[in-house]
Design a protein around this motif. Structure first.
Motif, PDB file in Angstrom:
ATOM      1  N   VAL A  37       0.840  -1.195   0.000  1.00 52.31           N
ATOM      2  CA  VAL A  37       0.000   0.000   0.000  1.00 52.31           C
ATOM      3  C   VAL A  37       0.878   1.248   0.000  1.00 52.31           C
ATOM      4  CG1 VAL A  37      -1.926   1.181   1.135  1.00 52.31           C
ATOM      5  CG2 VAL A  37      -1.678  -1.292   1.397  1.00 52.31           C
ATOM      6  N   ASP A  38       0.569   2.169  -0.888  1.00 49.91           N
ATOM      7  CA  ASP A  38       1.212   3.490  -0.923  1.00 49.91           C
ATOM      8  C   ASP A  38       1.053   4.134   0.469  1.00 49.91           C
ATOM      9  OD1 ASP A  38       1.171   6.390  -1.044  1.00 49.91           O
ATOM     10  OD2 ASP A  38       1.013   6.279  -3.218  1.00 49.91           O
ATOM     11  N   LYS A  62       6.839   3.610   1.046  1.00 47.56           N
ATOM     12  CA  LYS A  62       7.046   5.036   0.796  1.00 47.56           C
ATOM     13  C   LYS A  62       7.338   5.187  -0.692  1.00 47.56           C
ATOM     14  CE  LYS A  62       9.781   8.701   2.936  1.00 47.56           C
ATOM     15  NZ  LYS A  62       8.598   9.312   3.570  1.00 47.56           N
ATOM     16  N   ILE A  63       6.592   6.007  -1.373  1.00 47.39           N
ATOM     17  CA  ILE A  63       6.818   6.129  -2.811  1.00 47.39           C
ATOM     18  C   ILE A  63       7.173   7.562  -3.218  1.00 47.39           C
ATOM     19  CG2 ILE A  63       5.285   4.191  -3.433  1.00 47.39           C
ATOM     20  CD1 ILE A  63       4.043   7.391  -4.518  1.00 47.39           C
ATOM     21  N   SER A  64       7.955   7.659  -4.260  1.00 48.46           N
ATOM     22  CA  SER A  64       8.231   8.949  -4.888  1.00 48.46           C
ATOM     23  C   SER A  64       8.884   8.607  -6.208  1.00 48.46           C
ATOM     24  CB  SER A  64       9.185   9.789  -4.043  1.00 48.46           C
ATOM     25  OG  SER A  64      10.447   9.161  -4.002  1.00 48.46           O
ATOM     26  N   ASN A  69      12.855   2.798  -8.622  1.00 47.27           N
ATOM     27  CA  ASN A  69      14.102   2.269  -9.189  1.00 47.27           C
ATOM     28  C   ASN A  69      14.396   0.860  -8.669  1.00 47.27           C
ATOM     29  OD1 ASN A  69      15.097   2.557  -6.583  1.00 47.27           O
ATOM     30  ND2 ASN A  69      15.828   4.631  -6.989  1.00 47.27           N
ATOM     31  N   LEU A  70      15.530   0.319  -9.131  1.00 48.64           N
ATOM     32  CA  LEU A  70      15.873  -1.063  -8.780  1.00 48.64           C
ATOM     33  C   LEU A  70      16.130  -1.241  -7.282  1.00 48.64           C
ATOM     34  CD1 LEU A  70      18.176  -1.838 -11.845  1.00 48.64           C
ATOM     35  CD2 LEU A  70      15.992  -2.953 -11.326  1.00 48.64           C
ATOM     36  N   GLY A  96      -1.082   4.541  -6.615  1.00 50.18           N
ATOM     37  CA  GLY A  96      -1.086   5.203  -7.921  1.00 50.18           C
ATOM     38  C   GLY A  96      -0.100   4.581  -8.895  1.00 50.18           C
ATOM     39  N   GLY A  97       0.241   5.344  -9.927  1.00 50.69           N
ATOM     40  CA  GLY A  97       1.101   4.838 -10.999  1.00 50.69           C
ATOM     41  C   GLY A  97       2.507   4.473 -10.540  1.00 50.69           C
ATOM     42  N   ILE A  98       3.015   5.182  -9.537  1.00 50.71           N
ATOM     43  CA  ILE A  98       4.373   4.862  -9.083  1.00 50.71           C
ATOM     44  C   ILE A  98       4.379   3.514  -8.367  1.00 50.71           C
ATOM     45  CG2 ILE A  98       6.264   5.561  -7.564  1.00 50.71           C
ATOM     46  CD1 ILE A  98       5.793   8.400  -8.278  1.00 50.71           C
TER      47      ILE A  98
END
Ligand code: NAD
Ligand code: ZN
Length: 357
Positions: A37-38, A62-64, A69-70, A96-98
């Motif tokens: 979950v975002d 945690k997304i951004s 990335n890898l 979301g998309g990330i």
């Protein structure tokens, strides 16, 4: 319409629209699962919509954009390989998309592919990216350089999630929604224009209708071209200048808004070549401008000709010396014109600047 069937060379799958949040029962249906979950979505919904998720089977991520990335994918591998379930594991992504790109990439590569269910929570992900069957990661500062083709096995869309989006994220998604409606023809564009005030007011029913329209139109362009070699390319409408603007402004302009500006630019170029009449141009412009609330925050340096043309030259889809642009004609047919000269690009850019600043 409560579902859309998607046909894919990798696997067919279904997009389901849910009226009630009762679709979140995968932990009861599946033996081996892991929810991702975002973090922002978790913060907003852990007390109500997501309260039934089992804590030990839920990872809050945690997304951004700089975590797409890898390294982040490796964090996910490290977490999952210690679980007893292997190829029979299902990853369920909520965000979301990330989050879609990071977890979809992980799911597509771990054990050469494990089951993956996606619950998009942003307008962009619900109306557009959830059916692309692409997963992408950024690499060494380049966006979406690495990736796989891997559709989720199921997608569940619950539009009330959209109520909590910030204006910035909402309008970013709206750009792709406008684009897709225009690509859907005169009727869909007119319908969208009429609905726009309720869309901006985030009326859940109206949003659901626009999300469905968008997905059906995107599907029609993907059919027979899943791997993006021909007709699917037209979905790049507005993206040539859009990408360049994002790069020039260091991503200050959200993607969807850059796409709207990119469409206006393509329309100017099309009008100058005679593909679009003045009336056709004006009609499209009024819809585009009403979905572009940030135009006032644009600065002259955002349209620096030299930098933009340089960024457009870097376009990975470009071939030869000329510039390619997807354009729309008066009858709403879409074509890719591959021989725009740099003088035409400069002139259209000057006109765009005039129009927006
Ligand atoms: N794989 C594909 O086919 C594809 C297609 C288009 C775009 N993308 C990628 O998608 C990314 C952009 O996706 P996005 O616009 O969904 O951005 P995002 O995933 O960054 O989400 C935007 C913000 O909204 C927050 N958020 C998510 N759901 C929310 C909710 N319901 N309420 C409140 N806040 C919420 C997120 O935490 C984030 O801060 C880019 O990295 C882009 O490259 C991928
Ligand atoms: Zn896009």
């Amino acid at each position: 319409l409560s579902m859309i069937e998607m046909f894919s060379n990798i696997r067919n799958y279904t997009v389901r629209f849910s009226e009630e949040p009762n679709f979140l029962d995968f932990h009861e249906r599946l033996k081996f699962f892991c929810y991702f979950v975002d973090e922002n979505v978790w913060g907003l919904y852990s007390a109500d919509l997501l309260r039934t998720l089992p804590r030990d089977g839920t990872i809050v991520l945690k997304i951004s954009e700089d975590r797409k990335n890898l390294d982040t994918v490796q964090e996910i591998y490290n977490d999952l390989i210690h679980r007893s379930a292997k190829r029979n594991l299902t990853v369920i992504s909520i965000g979301g998309g990330i989050l879609q790109d990071i977890t979809g990439f992980a799911a597509s590569t771990l054990y050469r592919g494990i089951n993956w269910i996606f619950i998009p929570t942003t307008l962009l992900a619900q109306a557009d990216s959830c059916i692309g069957s692409k997963t992408s990661l950024n690499y060494q500062g380049y966006k979406n350089l690495i990736g796989t083709f891997y559709p989720p096995s199921e997608v569940y869309i619950y539009t009330p999630f959209l109520a909590s989006l910030t204006d910035l994220d909402f309008f970013s998604g709206l750009g792709e929604v406008v684009k897709l409606h225009m690509m859907g023809g005169a009727e869909k564009t007119a319908e969208f224009k009429e609905l726009l005030p309720s869309v901006i007011g985030r009326d859940a029913n109206v949003l659901e209708r626009c999300v469905k329209n968008s997905l059906l139109i995107k599907k029609s362009y993907m059919e027979g071209d899943e791997f993006d070699t021909g007709k699917r390319n037209l979905l790049n409408f507005g993206h040539t200048l859009g990408h360049a603007l994002e790069v020039v402004t260091d991503y200050r302009i959200p993607h969807g808004q850059a796409v709207i500006i990119g469409i206006i630019f393509a329309n100017i170029a099309a009008r100058n070549r005679g593909f679009l009449s003045k009336n056709g141009f004006d009609r499209l412009l009024s819809t585009l401008l009403s979905a572009l609330p940030i135009s006032t925050t644009m600065a002259p340096q955002d349209f620096d000709e030299e930098i933009i043309i340089k960024a457009m030259r870097m376009d990975k889809k470009r071939t030869g010396e000329d510039f390619a642009l997807v354009i729309i004609k008066d009858d709403y047919t879409m074509v890719k014109i591959i021989d725009f000269k740099s003088e035409e690009i400069s002139r259209s850019l000057a006109e765009l600047r005039e129009l927006l600043l």
